[in-house]
Design a protein around this motif. Structure first.
Motif, mmCIF file in Angstrom:
data_model
loop_
_atom_site.group_PDB
_atom_site.id
_atom_site.type_symbol
_atom_site.label_atom_id
_atom_site.label_comp_id
_atom_site.label_asym_id
_atom_site.label_seq_id
_atom_site.Cartn_x
_atom_site.Cartn_y
_atom_site.Cartn_z
ATOM 1 N N LEU A 145 -0.360 4.862 -15.236
ATOM 2 C CA LEU A 145 0.398 4.343 -14.357
ATOM 3 C C LEU A 145 -0.217 4.450 -12.902
ATOM 4 O O LEU A 145 -0.210 3.858 -12.304
ATOM 5 C CB LEU A 145 1.819 4.663 -14.457
ATOM 6 C CG LEU A 145 2.288 3.802 -15.695
ATOM 7 C CD1 LEU A 145 3.907 4.640 -16.077
ATOM 8 C CD2 LEU A 145 2.667 2.371 -15.567
ATOM 9 N N SER A 172 8.277 3.778 -12.972
ATOM 10 C CA SER A 172 7.226 3.075 -12.192
ATOM 11 C C SER A 172 7.841 1.534 -12.348
ATOM 12 O O SER A 172 6.881 0.770 -12.024
ATOM 13 C CB SER A 172 6.235 2.822 -13.280
ATOM 14 O OG SER A 172 5.358 4.423 -12.935
ATOM 15 N N LYS A 214 -2.806 2.525 -11.788
ATOM 16 C CA LYS A 214 -2.278 1.040 -11.677
ATOM 17 C C LYS A 214 -2.393 0.342 -12.925
ATOM 18 O O LYS A 214 -2.666 -0.855 -12.799
ATOM 19 C CB LYS A 214 -3.361 0.435 -10.486
ATOM 20 C CG LYS A 214 -3.211 1.234 -9.275
ATOM 21 C CD LYS A 214 -1.870 1.362 -8.548
ATOM 22 C CE LYS A 214 -2.015 1.838 -7.204
ATOM 23 N NZ LYS A 214 -0.783 2.524 -7.095
ATOM 24 N N GLY A 244 -6.341 -1.062 -16.804
ATOM 25 C CA GLY A 244 -5.680 -2.166 -17.388
ATOM 26 C C GLY A 244 -6.261 -3.132 -18.400
ATOM 27 O O GLY A 244 -5.928 -4.186 -18.703
ATOM 28 N N ASP A 300 -11.091 1.163 -16.515
ATOM 29 C CA ASP A 300 -10.193 0.074 -16.070
ATOM 30 C C ASP A 300 -9.163 0.405 -17.170
ATOM 31 O O ASP A 300 -8.762 0.422 -18.072
ATOM 32 C CB ASP A 300 -10.745 -1.261 -16.649
ATOM 33 C CG ASP A 300 -9.784 -2.368 -16.156
ATOM 34 O OD1 ASP A 300 -8.558 -2.114 -15.585
ATOM 35 O OD2 ASP A 300 -9.862 -3.674 -16.578
ATOM 36 N N GLY A 321 -1.070 -1.808 -15.784
ATOM 37 C CA GLY A 321 0.211 -2.931 -15.589
ATOM 38 C C GLY A 321 1.456 -2.479 -16.301
ATOM 39 O O GLY A 321 1.418 -2.547 -17.644
#
Length: 108
Positions: free
Chosen positions: A47, A82, A50, A21, A19, A52
């Motif tokens: 990034l 980004s 994905k 994030g 994960d 944050g």
């Protein structure tokens, strides 16, 4: 891995569906670690997975604010590419640009 700039390890972890994030109880994320320590390549990997870009820790520090405070212009550039919010500020009003000017690292 992100704290120490081990992009190869970050890549393997992300390929294994880690994960991007995730964060500690303090809200510090792998992307924040990249920002603090100046690891733009790791930040790019996170990034792309994905992470944050606006994820703030419990004190309100976003990766962009952290990169600015620590004077890591390459990470700043990566985060801005980004769509990090360059107008974000801490409760005391400090913004990334103000921090860069304070440190003498702002570029026109």
């Amino acid at each position: 891995a992100s704290r120490f700039g081990h992009a190869d390890v970050v890549s393997v972890l992300l390929d294994a569906h880690a994960d991007a994030g995730c964060c500690r109880a303090s809200g510090v994320s792998p992307l924040a670690e990249c920002a603090v320590h100046g690891h733009a390549e790791c930040a790019s990997l996170l990034l792309a997975a994905k992470a944050g870009v606006e994820a703030a820790d419990v004190l309100g520090w976003t990766p962009l604010l952290l990169a600015a405070w620590h004077g890591h212009s390459e990470v700043l550039t990566t985060l801005c590419a980004s769509d990090a919010d360059a107008s974000a500020s801490l409760a005391n009003g400090f913004t990334p640009l103000w921090q860069q000017r304070l440190l003498g690292t702002a570029r026109a």
